[in-house]
Every structure is written in structure tokens, then in C-alpha cells.
Design an enzyme around this catalytic site. Structure first.
Site, PDB file in Angstrom:
ATOM      1  N   GLU A 234     -14.064  -2.091  -1.959  1.00  0.00           N
ATOM      2  CA  GLU A 234     -14.277  -2.255  -0.508  1.00  0.00           C
ATOM      3  C   GLU A 234     -15.665  -1.765  -0.106  1.00  0.00           C
ATOM      4  OE1 GLU A 234     -11.010  -1.115   1.989  1.00  0.00           O
ATOM      5  OE2 GLU A 234     -12.198  -1.332   3.827  1.00  0.00           O
TER       6      GLU A 234
ATOM      7  N   ASP B 249       0.839  -1.204   0.000  1.00  0.00           N
ATOM      8  CA  ASP B 249       0.000   0.000   0.000  1.00  0.00           C
ATOM      9  C   ASP B 249       0.864   1.240   0.000  1.00  0.00           C
ATOM     10  OD1 ASP B 249      -2.746  -0.199  -0.144  1.00  0.00           O
ATOM     11  OD2 ASP B 249      -2.990  -0.662   1.988  1.00  0.00           O
TER      12      ASP B 249
HETATM   13  O1  KIV Z   1      -4.915  -1.738   4.161  1.00  0.00           O
HETATM   14  C1  KIV Z   1      -5.455  -2.806   3.853  1.00  0.00           C
HETATM   15  O2  KIV Z   1      -5.276  -3.831   4.510  1.00  0.00           O
HETATM   16  C2  KIV Z   1      -6.315  -2.789   2.666  1.00  0.00           C
HETATM   17  C3  KIV Z   1      -7.167  -3.959   2.354  1.00  0.00           C
HETATM   18  C4  KIV Z   1      -7.765  -4.697   3.376  1.00  0.00           C
HETATM   19  C5  KIV Z   1      -7.913  -3.861   1.097  1.00  0.00           C
HETATM   20  O3  KIV Z   1      -6.285  -1.838   1.944  1.00  0.00           O
END
Ligand code: KIV
Length: 284
Positions: free
Chosen positions: A186, A87
Site C-alpha cells: 500500500e 481483514d
Molecule cells: O481495509 C482495506 O480495505 C484494505 C485494503 C484496501 C488493502 O486493507
């Protein structure tokens, strides 16, 4: 797809074409990532959910690129087969394309094979296009987007009407056009998620978006029953690690106090010769 060949973004596309479901879980540390990888999961996400699960924050907004780099390095060392996605945290791509490229590049150098960005505004789409043209794989993330919690105003389901579903589909299509290889959906009603999944070519990976998505993702701490905070309705708990941790810690605590632990097999000893010397010196 559980053969040993590493999963790539090409595999994701082929799985959608073959209507094979894609499995994804988050992981934040080396050992967990290794076990998840060995279980045959297709993809591992170092989610900025680590802000809550690991660092104890209330939201993902406090997570920094340095945090993400630390956990991405740990996870990627444990993974041989699954596609590793990291991320991009809040404020690591909101300033400029240059900032986004630099930070995405650092995550790739830390071991990720792709990065994930939230949103589908013109600005974000432009960044995604720039990143993919720079050789960086990008996953999109729409529906409920935790980094926008303050603008959304709470944990609300997205795409709850015909018009909003069309808006989400438009975002998903634009993510695809700009080079995203998959899109996380989501907290979207399952009918809306089905409609979106059927009308784009890249795989949708759902979290709280029903069974018709091309794949599913959940947070590892939630499925293990480890997370100490609120658990959303869309989570299925597959284990109860919380109780295992509590029971193990309390048995250890008791055994330390009662001098049961350490046992003989947990202890190092001197040779007889060295022990005798020591005993002699004590009694002198
Ligand atoms: O930060 C996260 O864990 C996520 C997912 C669960 C989609 O973005």
C-alpha cells in the site's frame, strides 16, 4: 482468469507465474459482493476499511472482530467464485498466537477462505507461520499499514528511498518464507513495488503502488464514488453512486410529500366484496 472455477490461493500463484493480473475489490454486504463476484473479479476483501466506509470512524482502529464477523458472513454468502479474504482488525492478533488463531478461525468459520494481517515484525511473522501451519491462508500487508497510523504519524508513502525499498523487500520475502500467499503493497512508489514484485515468488497486490504489481485492490466505495470522506490520489472513480443516491432520495422525498408515491402498482387492495363491507361499516 474469468472461468467459473473458484479462485484459490493456488490460482493466485499460477496467475503470477503466467503474468496474469489479479483483480481484487473490497465488499462489505451481500448484494455488492454478489455483483462484484458476478463481474469476474478474482478476489473480494472484507477490509477493515469498513470502519470508515460503513461505520463512519476516522480510522480502522475502532473496528472489532465482531464487526468483521458480521460483514464477513454477509459477503461470503454472496460469493461463489472469488477468493474471499477477511481483514483481521486491530487488537484481534496483537496479543498472542493463540488469540490470532482463535480470531482467524472465527473469520474462516464466517465464510472467508483467507485472512489478512498488517505488518512484518518478528511477532507478526511468527503468527503468520503458526496460522498457515494451522491450515489458515494468510495475506500479508506492508507499505502503508493503516492499523499503524499512530506510529507512522500520517498517510505517508512508504519505501521512498533505496534503503527503505530494500527493507520492504526484506519484509515481503520474510512474509513469503513464513507462509503468506500474497502481499498487499500500500502506497509505495511504482519503481519500488516493481522491484519487490520481481524479487518474490508470491503475488503482490498493489493499492497506490503502480501498475507493475501482480494485482490491484481498491475500496469499492471509492471506485463507485460513494464514500463521503477523502478520496486518495491512487483511486480511480468508475461511477458516481453518491449522486444517484442523492437524486433518488430527493425524488422519493418530493413524491411522498406530493402524494405521487405510492402508485397503484405499489399498493395492495381488498377484494371488491371485502371493500364493500368496509364501506358499509363506515357509513353506518
Ligand atoms: O481495509 C482495506 O480495505 C484494505 C485494503 C484496501 C488493502 O486493507
Amino acid at each position: 482468469m474469468t472461468e467459473n472455477k473458484p479462485v484459490t490461493i493456488r490460482t493466485f500463484r499460477q496467475m503470477k507465474e503466467r503474468k496474469e493480473k489479479i483483480s481484487m475489490l473490497t465488499a462489505y454486504d451481500f448484494s455488492t459482493a454478489k455483483y462484484i463476484d458476478e463481474s469476474g473479479i478474482d478476489s473480494i476483501l472484507i477490509g477493515d476499511s469498513l470502519g470508515m466506509t460503513i461505520l463512519g470512524y476516522d480510522t480502522t482502529l475502532n473496528v472489532t472482530i465482531e464487526d468483521m464477523l458480521t460483514f464477513t458472513k454477509a459477503v461470503s454468502k454472496g460469493v461463489k467464485r472469488a477468493l474471499v479474504i477477511a481483514d483481521m482488525p486491530f487488537l484481534s492478533y496483537q496479543v498472542s498466537k493463540e488469540q490470532a488463531t482463535l480470531n482467524a478461525g472465527k473469520l474462516i468459520q464466517a465464510g472467508a477462505q483467507a485472512v489478512k494481517l498488517e505488518g512484518a515484525s518478528d511477532f507478526i511473522l511468527d503468527e503468520i507461520s503458526h496460522l498457515t501451519q494451522s491450515g489458515i491462508n494468510v495475506a500479508g500487508h506492508i507499505g502503508f499499514t493503516p492499523q499503524y497510523i499512530n506510529t507512522i504519524g500520517g498517510y505517508y508513502i512508504q519505501g521512498k528511498s533505496y534503503e527503505n525499498t530494500l527493507k520492504l523487500l526484506d519484509s515481503a520475502k520474510r512474509l513469503e518464507e513464513n507462509g503468506a500467499f500474497c502481499v498487499i503493497l500500500e502506497m509505495v512508489p511504482e519503481e519500488s513495488a516493481k522491484f519487490i514484485s520481481e524479487n518474490i515468488n508470491i503475488p503482490t497486490i498493489g493499492i497506490g503502488a503502480g501498475v507493475f504489481c501482480d494485482g490491484q485492490v481498491l475500496v469499492i466505495d471509492d471506485i463507485l464514488g460513494k464514500f463521503a470522506g477523502n478520496i486518495p490520489k491512487f483511486v480511480k472513480q468508475y461511477a458516481n453512486i453518491k449522486d444517484i443516491i442523492k437524486n433518488a432520495a430527493s425524488s422519493y422525498n418530493k413524491e411522498v410529500k406530493e402524494k405521487v408515491f405510492p402508485l397503484k402498482e405499489n399498493t395492495f387492495n381488498l377484494s371488491d366484496e371485502e371493500r364493500e363491507k368496509l364501506e358499509y361499516s363506515i357509513t353506518k
